[in-house]
Every structure is written in structure tokens, then in C-alpha cells.
Enzyme design. Structure first.
Site, PDB file in Angstrom:
ATOM      1  N   LYS A 139     -36.133 -65.977 -32.416  1.00 53.77           N
ATOM      2  CA  LYS A 139     -36.207 -66.968 -33.496  1.00 53.77           C
ATOM      3  C   LYS A 139     -37.307 -66.657 -34.502  1.00 53.77           C
ATOM      4  O   LYS A 139     -37.442 -67.375 -35.502  1.00 53.77           O
ATOM      5  CB  LYS A 139     -36.407 -68.370 -32.904  1.00 53.77           C
ATOM      6  CG  LYS A 139     -35.164 -68.938 -32.249  1.00 53.77           C
ATOM      7  CD  LYS A 139     -35.405 -70.343 -31.708  1.00 53.77           C
ATOM      8  CE  LYS A 139     -34.120 -70.971 -31.164  1.00 53.77           C
ATOM      9  NZ  LYS A 139     -33.501 -70.245 -30.077  1.00 53.77           N
ATOM     10  N   LEU A 140     -38.085 -65.618 -34.270  1.00 51.41           N
ATOM     11  CA  LEU A 140     -39.038 -65.185 -35.284  1.00 51.41           C
ATOM     12  C   LEU A 140     -38.341 -64.477 -36.434  1.00 51.41           C
ATOM     13  O   LEU A 140     -38.995 -64.035 -37.380  1.00 51.41           O
ATOM     14  CB  LEU A 140     -40.082 -64.259 -34.649  1.00 51.41           C
ATOM     15  CG  LEU A 140     -41.016 -64.932 -33.629  1.00 51.41           C
ATOM     16  CD1 LEU A 140     -41.910 -63.904 -32.967  1.00 51.41           C
ATOM     17  CD2 LEU A 140     -41.850 -66.023 -34.298  1.00 51.41           C
TER      18      LEU A 140
END
Length: 759
Positions: free
Chosen positions: A221-222
Site C-alpha cells: 500500500k506504499l
């Protein structure tokens, strides 16, 4: 690596241990002070400084209670999952004998069994899950479940997702563990394993697996799209986030709550579950998170399976203290509450001796070393697999495959605007078109080159039945990922039947994702916010040398093309005219006709279609007038007599729910729409008891169908097929649904009743 299972104290308190101590005071022992590392992690630095000490640590005797409870919960959830997401209730739709169907197995040599035998595969899987839950013939039950589960899993890549992969991993782990040492039928039958210690690696593997699910999902999710709030922006409009709308606008709910909150939880939950001080709070957080997911997404048992994993991070003896608080007369049917498990040969003890008549061994044996080696290799492999896509390059598309073990959950959202399949007869040169998805039950092939190759190969095998010789197959698929431009994902000029594809080489006919155009998404939001509710917009990006052929429906009036970047040539087919456009220009394209948009610039062209569905707009205006008239009739302010075609409005509020007969098609559609909206409102405002009843009834009929069809398959295999009339009646009986099923299905289809025409 693991919580302090062998130490004193627990998350839920230690009252039970104190009471036991009062009854039989033990001899006092002087324990050396624990280091900070041992207090935090449950082991000392010396325990991991050599292979011998690591083997001893991983085979440390540990209470089997928490593992036994997890085994029971996981087996139950899998039994439910088999009837639902695994597909027992619709095996006949998926594996119907003789139907021309294109399938997408991991290995092309994998084929489904005949339909009746596929029911047997599911039956074996179901019995295995029940045996796992009960701890009955445990190893055999686990093997029954795992072997059939992975067979069904590998048969269909289109059904792959992260949680289905996770179920298979946990089932595999449990097969190798001693999870039947607590609250199991095997324990009742065999005193030697009843309430016996399990080695620590049993817990280490499961805890590490769940840690990886959380942490790697957070790392994924970065991604810039997630950080900027483009991956799941639509979720902010869900009713679950209504409380946040009291203090935040929808845009900030999407950015801060949906994306920011999801990122922080995934990155931190795996760590915080390990420590006593943070565990109670993070358990509440992840429980709320998974319960929300159960309402946001159709992901089957996954939220409940993750809820079942949280207690694995508690002290391993928590079930003893929990069930020890129940009345004494219930303890005969509840799990063991006695504090001391008996020794097990699977563990390594610090001191040799005997306990409860069973020998305690301090010797390191080959099986202990093998178990420790497996645990270490498995953990390393699970950390490596999410980043192993540089090996399986052929499965990589705009996102990395294989789309199962990456843990990139909900990071990418897609929308498909246009899909065209063209075939060309290799002998005559005749060209024709196929309906997208013909000969298959899935739509997932659109996004994956490996599936597209399998689909094209299957079509080339099937089309000769329809007098199409040596067919060439071309795909023109337009996709938007995370709210970008709609663009081609595969080269439409490539015959995919003959195209080269290898699992270990990059796909040569994959078109690149136009990431340089991503900043346009901010402009998209500005443009969309300036439009009224009846105006629709589609953003397109295309590559130099290619063109888009489009047909504008007659329902779409005032359709225009606005060029944002590059240069294009628009050909209106019927007029046989060409129009050249530069950035900033626009033109209207005729409805009910084909046109082609050629990209003639050196770089990609970007343009947008703006259109109004005039048919829908007129229908909505009529609906508004009828709604106003209906309100006047209800409050008695309508004094003019109604014409015959509007008379049904007078009886529209009948209490029996029967359908009102109307001759005017607009009035009929309006009344039908109002009735369904009323039903949707009633269902949304229903109490918890009614919701649970509706849910239970729906699941009952689904599970009922699965088992009735399984019984029919068993009969067919045992004594042969019955007469066709009898078989038809049996299947009709299995297909019986609850009385409101048709009404509910109609309510779900309401949104499609006056849907937008697709460009």
C-alpha cells in the site's frame, strides 16, 4: 518471532492459575531475572545464536489449547466456505459435462473431472474440513481437505485471490502440526496425545503467516496510487463511513480514513499483536476492520478467518482460563481447563524426567531438526514469494502476478470501457466478431496475458466447429486502472493464438501503462465536478499509429470529442470525411453511426467523450412528473380527473404488494421502479433480527442446493442416470429458492434498468 507462550501471565489475566496455586501450593523456585529481550519476545538472544539452540527453541513445549481452538474455528469456516466461495452450490454450472467452455488452469494439463466426480471432490473436501474441525482422524482429514482444495484452486486461475491462497497455506500448515492435541475426537480416542504439548514452531508458523499477510499488504500500500487515494476512492461513499461524513468531506474520508487508515493498520497490526501492552487495543482495531470488510466486499469467510487468527497471538493457554470461568456442570462438554498439558515426544524439554507417567526427553532428534529446518525455510519462502515476480515475468501485466501470493489486497481497481474480440478465418480471410466472454464463465481474462493466451488457444480450437478454419484471434481491451485514462492493455494487432508467451519472459504484446499521464487525474476531478448529473464523460488515451473504432448509440445525444493532448484524425464512416484535431479542440460526432479516432501525433493522444443519455434524461423527466402527480394524489390536492393511462397511480399504494396493471409503458416502468425502491428501503431499514433471518434463509437455500446436487451426483455414480424427467424434477427441487428471491433479484437489477449506454 513469537509471543511469550511459556512464560507466566496472560492477556486475559491469570486468576485460574492463582486459584490452582492456592489448592496445591507448589514448591517455590527461584527464577533468574529475565532480560528485556526475553520479557518482550519470550526468548533470549542465546536461543538464536546457534542452530542447536534454535532447534531447541522452535521445539519448546507449548500449550496446545490456543492451537486446538483455532483448528476447530478454521475447519468450521472452511466447511462453510466450501459451500459458498469454493462453489459447491454451483458445481454443475461450472463443470457441466459436454459444454464448450474455455478454462484457465495454472497448468494446461490440469482438467476437471466429469461433473458427478467433481461433486465427489467437493464432498471429500467438505468431509476433510469437518474432520479437521473435530480433530477426527486428523492427518487424514487434513490431507483430504488440502489435496482437493489445491486441486480445485489450480483448476481455475480466474477464482484466485489472496485469501483463497491463504486458506490453502493454513490448511497445509495444519496438516503438519499437532493441532489435534486439544479438544479433539482423536484426543478422546488416544490418551497419549490428549492435552499434550505441541512444539513452539506450530505457533510460530501461523503467527508469522498472519504477520506477513498484514505487513506485506501494508508494504504494497506504499504504492503512489494508494497514498494519493485513487485505489479505493469509491468506498468513501459506503454507508459504513456515514459517521465520518459528519466531520469530514468525502474526499478526506477517502484519503485519510480509507487509504491512510488501511495503510497504518496493515503496517502496524502484525507487530502490535505480538506485545502484551498493545495487543488488546490492536485486537479491537483489526476486529472492527475485518467486520467492516465483511460489509464492504464480497469476500466470503475471509474476515471471519482473520478474526479467528487473532487469538493465536494471545498466550497459548487462554482457552483454559476462559473456559475455566464457566459453571462446573458444563465442563464435561467444554475444552480442558486443567493447567498442565502432558509431555510430548514432539518437544524438547530443558530437563529429562517423567510427568503424569510420560517421559520428558531433552534430546534433540532428527525429527526436531527437520521440523526446525522446515519452519525456517517456509518463513523465508513466504517473505520471498511476494517479491519473486522477477522470475515469473510472463504473469506480470500492469500489476505483478501471480495474482494470489502478493498480498496487494485492494491496491488496484479497474474499469473496462470497451472489449472487442475479432477473428479472422485463416483460409478465406473472412473477419467477424465474438461476444466478449463467449465460451467462458469468467471476465478476469481481460487483465492477464497468460489467461488471454489460454482463451485465444481455446477459441481457436472451438471455432472450427462453426466453419471457421485456422482462426486468428485479436483482442482490443480498454482498461482504466486506479482512475487513469482508459487505454489499451494488449496490442490489438497481435494474433494471440500464434503470439509468443512464456511464464519466465516478459509478455511482448503487453502495452505499457501510461503512468506519465497519471497527473491528469486531478484534472479529471475538476472536469467531472463541473458537469451536471445527466452528463457523462469518458477519458481515453491511445498510442501512436493505433485507432479507436466506436459506435455512438442513438440514445446518446450531443456526443462530442474534446482533445486534451496530442493530435488525432477523426473519420466519420458514413460521411466518408476526415477531421484533424489539435489539443484544445472539440467536435461533435453523429449518433447512430460509426467513427474512428486515429492517433497521428508522435506521442500518445488524450481525449474525452462528453455525452448525454437523452433517452434516460427524458425518462427521468417523466418519472419526476409522475412522482409529483402521485404526491398530489396522496395529499388530496389533485383535483383534475386522471386519464385512463394514469389511473394505475391511484392504486399504486396497495398494501398487498401485488403488481398494478398499467397500459402505458412509462407508467408501468415508474410503478415497477417505485415498488422496488420501496422494497429496497424496507430492507435497508429492517432490524437486526430480520437481517439475520434473511441472511440465514439465503445461505440455507444455497447450501441446500449444494448438498442436494451432491446427493444426485452420488446416486448417478452408484446406480446410473435416472430417466430425464426424473432428473429434471430432482434438479428443479434442488433449485427451489425462498419466496422473495425473485423480488430481491429484481431489486438488485433496478440500477441496470435505465443504465447508461456504453460508448
Amino acid at each position: 518471532m513469537e509471543a511469550r507462550d511459556a512464560t507466566a501471565g496472560a492477556l486475559l489475566g491469570n486468576d485460574g492459575e492463582q486459584k490452582a496455586a492456592k489448592k496445591t501450593p507448589p514448591a517455590k523456585k527461584v527464577h533468574p531475572p529475565k532480560s528485556k529481550m526475553e520479557q518482550l519476545f519470550g526468548f533470549k538472544k542465546e536461543d538464536v545464536t546457534s542452530w542447536r539452540s534454535l532447534v531447541t527453541l522452535l521445539n519448546r513445549p507449548t500449550d496446545p489449547a490456543s492451537l486446538g481452538i483455532f483448528r476447530c474455528m478454521f475447519g468450521l469456516l472452511m466447511a462453510i466456505d466450501i459451500t459458498q466461495e469454493r462453489g459447491l452450490s454451483h458445481v454443475d454450472y461450472k463443470y457441466l459435462d459436454g459444454a464448450p467452455v474455455c478454462r484457465f488452469p495454472l497448468f494446461n494439463f490440469l482438467k476437471p473431472l466429469p461433473m458427478d466426480w467433481m461433486y465427489m471432490v467437493y464432498l471429500v473436501m467438505f468431509i476433510g474440513s469437518l474432520g479437521m474441525m473435530l480433530g477426527c482422524l486428523y492427518r487424514l482429514s487434513c490431507l483430504m481437505f488440502v489435496s482437493t482444495y489445491w486441486y480445485v484452486f489450480f483448476l481455475d486461475k480466474t477464482a484466485w485471490n489472496n485469501h483463497s491462497y491463504l486458506y490453502g497455506l493454513i490448511g497445509f500448515q495444519l496438516t503438519l502440526m499437532d493441532a489435534n492435541r486439544y479438544w479433539s475426537v482423536d484426543g478422546l480416542r488416544r490418551a497419549a496425545i490428549r492435552n499434550a504439548h505441541v512444539p513452539l514452531w506450530n505457533y510460530t508458523l501461523l503467527r508469522t503467516q498472519i504477520f506477513i499477510v498484514y505487513f506485506i499488504a501494508g508494504i504494497k500500500k506504499l504504492d503512489a496510487d494508494w497514498m494519493e487515494g485513487y485505489s479505493m476512492s469509491y468506498l468513501a461513499h459506503h454507508w459504513l463511513f456515514d459517521p465520518f461524513r459528519m466531520i469530514l468531506p468525502v474526499e478526506l474520508i477517502s484519503l485519510l480514513v480509507v487509504h491512510g487508515g488501511g495503510l497504518i493498520l496493515d503496517l502496524s497490526a502484525g507487530f502490535l499483536l505480538f506485545f502484551d501492552a498493545t495487543r488488546p487495543y490492536v485486537v479491537v482495531m483489526v476486529s472492527y476492520f475485518h467486520l467492516m470488510n465483511s460489509q464492504l466486499f464480497s469476500i466470503g469467510m475471509f474476515p471471519y478467518a482473520m478474526l479467528a487468527t487473532s487469538p493465536l497471538f494471545f498466550y497459548a493457554d487462554w482457552p483454559r482460563r476462559f473456559f475455566g470461568r464457566f459453571p462446573a456442570f458444563l465442563r464435561g462438554v467444554l475444552p480442558y481447563t486443567t493447567p498442565d498439558p502432558q509431555p510430548s515426544s514432539s518437544c524438547i524439554y530443558k530437563e529429562a524426567g517423567r510427568q503424569q507417567g510420560v517421559a520428558k526427553s531433552s534430546k534433540t532428534r532428527f525429527k526436531h531438526k527437520l521440523a526446525a529446518f522446515f519452519a525456517v525455510v517456509y518463513v523465508l519462502e513466504q517473505f520471498f514469494l511476494p517479491y519473486s515476480h522477477f522470475i515469473t515475468k510472463g504473469y506480470n501485466n500492469w500489476t505483478n502476478g501471480l495474482y494470489g501470493y502478493s498480498w496487494d489486497m485492494m491496491v488496484h481497481s479497474r474499469s473496462h470501457q470497451h472489449v472487442k474480440i475479432t477473428y479472422k478465418d485463416g483460409q478465406t480471410g473472412d473477419i467477424g466478431y465474438l461476444n466478449p466472454g463467449v465460451f467462458t464463465h469468467s471476465r478476469r481474462w481481460k487483465d492477464h496475458g497468460d489467461m488471454l493466451k489460454q482463451y485465444a488457444t481455446c477459441l481457436s480450437d472451438l471455432l472450427p466447429r462453426y466453419n471457421i478454419s485456422d482462426p486468428e484471434i485479436y483482442f482490443d481491451i480498454w482498461v482504466s486502472i486506479n482512475e487513469r485514462f482508459q487505454q489499451r492493455i494488449f496490442d490489438p494487432r497481435v494474433d494471440v493464438v500464434k503470439a509468443d508467451w512464456s511464464p519466465f519472459r516478459p509478455n511482448p504484446w503487453l502495452m505499457p501503462l501510461l503512468v506519465d499521464l497519471s497527473p491528469w487525474r486531478t484534472k479529471f476531478q475538476e472536469i467531472e465536478s463541473s458537469l451536471d448529473n445527466q452528463t457523462e464523460i469518458v477519458f481515453i488515451a491511445d498510442f501512436p499509429g493505433l485507432h479507436l473504432e466506436n459506435f455512438v448509440s442513438e440514445d446518446l445525444g450531443n456526443t462530442s470529442i474534446h482533445l486534451l493532448q496530442g493530435s488525432v484524425k477523426v473519420e466519420v464512416v458514413e460521411e466518408k470525411k476526415n477531421y484533424t484535431m489539435q489539443a484544445g479542440e472539440k467536435m461533435t460526432v453523429p449518433a447512430g453511426a460509426y467513427h474512428r479516432v486515429y492517433t497521428v501525433s508522435q506521442g500518445p493522444s488524450c481525449y474525452m467523450y462528453i455525452y448525454v443519455n437523452t433517452t434516460e434524461a427524458a425518462l427521468q423527466q417523466n418519472f419526476t412528473k409522475l412522482l409529483d402527480l402521485q404526491e398530489r394524489i396522496r395529499n388530496g390536492t389533485e383535483t383534475e380527473p386522471l386519464p385512463p393511462e394514469l389511473q394505475p397511480l391511484l392504486s399504486a399504494d396497495n398494501e398487498d404488494g401485488s403488481e398494478v396493471d398499467a397500459t402505458d409503458p412509462v407508467v408501468k416502468l415508474f410503478l415497477k421502479r417505485q415498488r422496488r425502491l420501496k422494497e429496497v428501503k424496507r430492507r435497508r431499514e429492517a432490524g437486526m433480527l430480520e437481517r439475520l433471518q434473511r441472511f440465514a434463509v439465503k445461505k440455507y437455500y444455497s447450501i441446500r442446493r449444494g448438498f442436494l446436487m451432491t446427493a444426485i451426483a452420488m446416486r448417478n455414480l452408484a446406480v446410473g442416470l435416472p430417466p430425464l424427467d426424473q432428473l429434471t424434477q430432482e434438479v428443479a427441487f434442488a433449485n427451489m429458492k425462498e419466496p422473495e428471491a425473485e423480488d430481491n433479484r429484481g431489486a438488485e437489477q433496478l440500477k441496470d434498468e435505465v443504465g447508461h449506454g456504453e460508448l
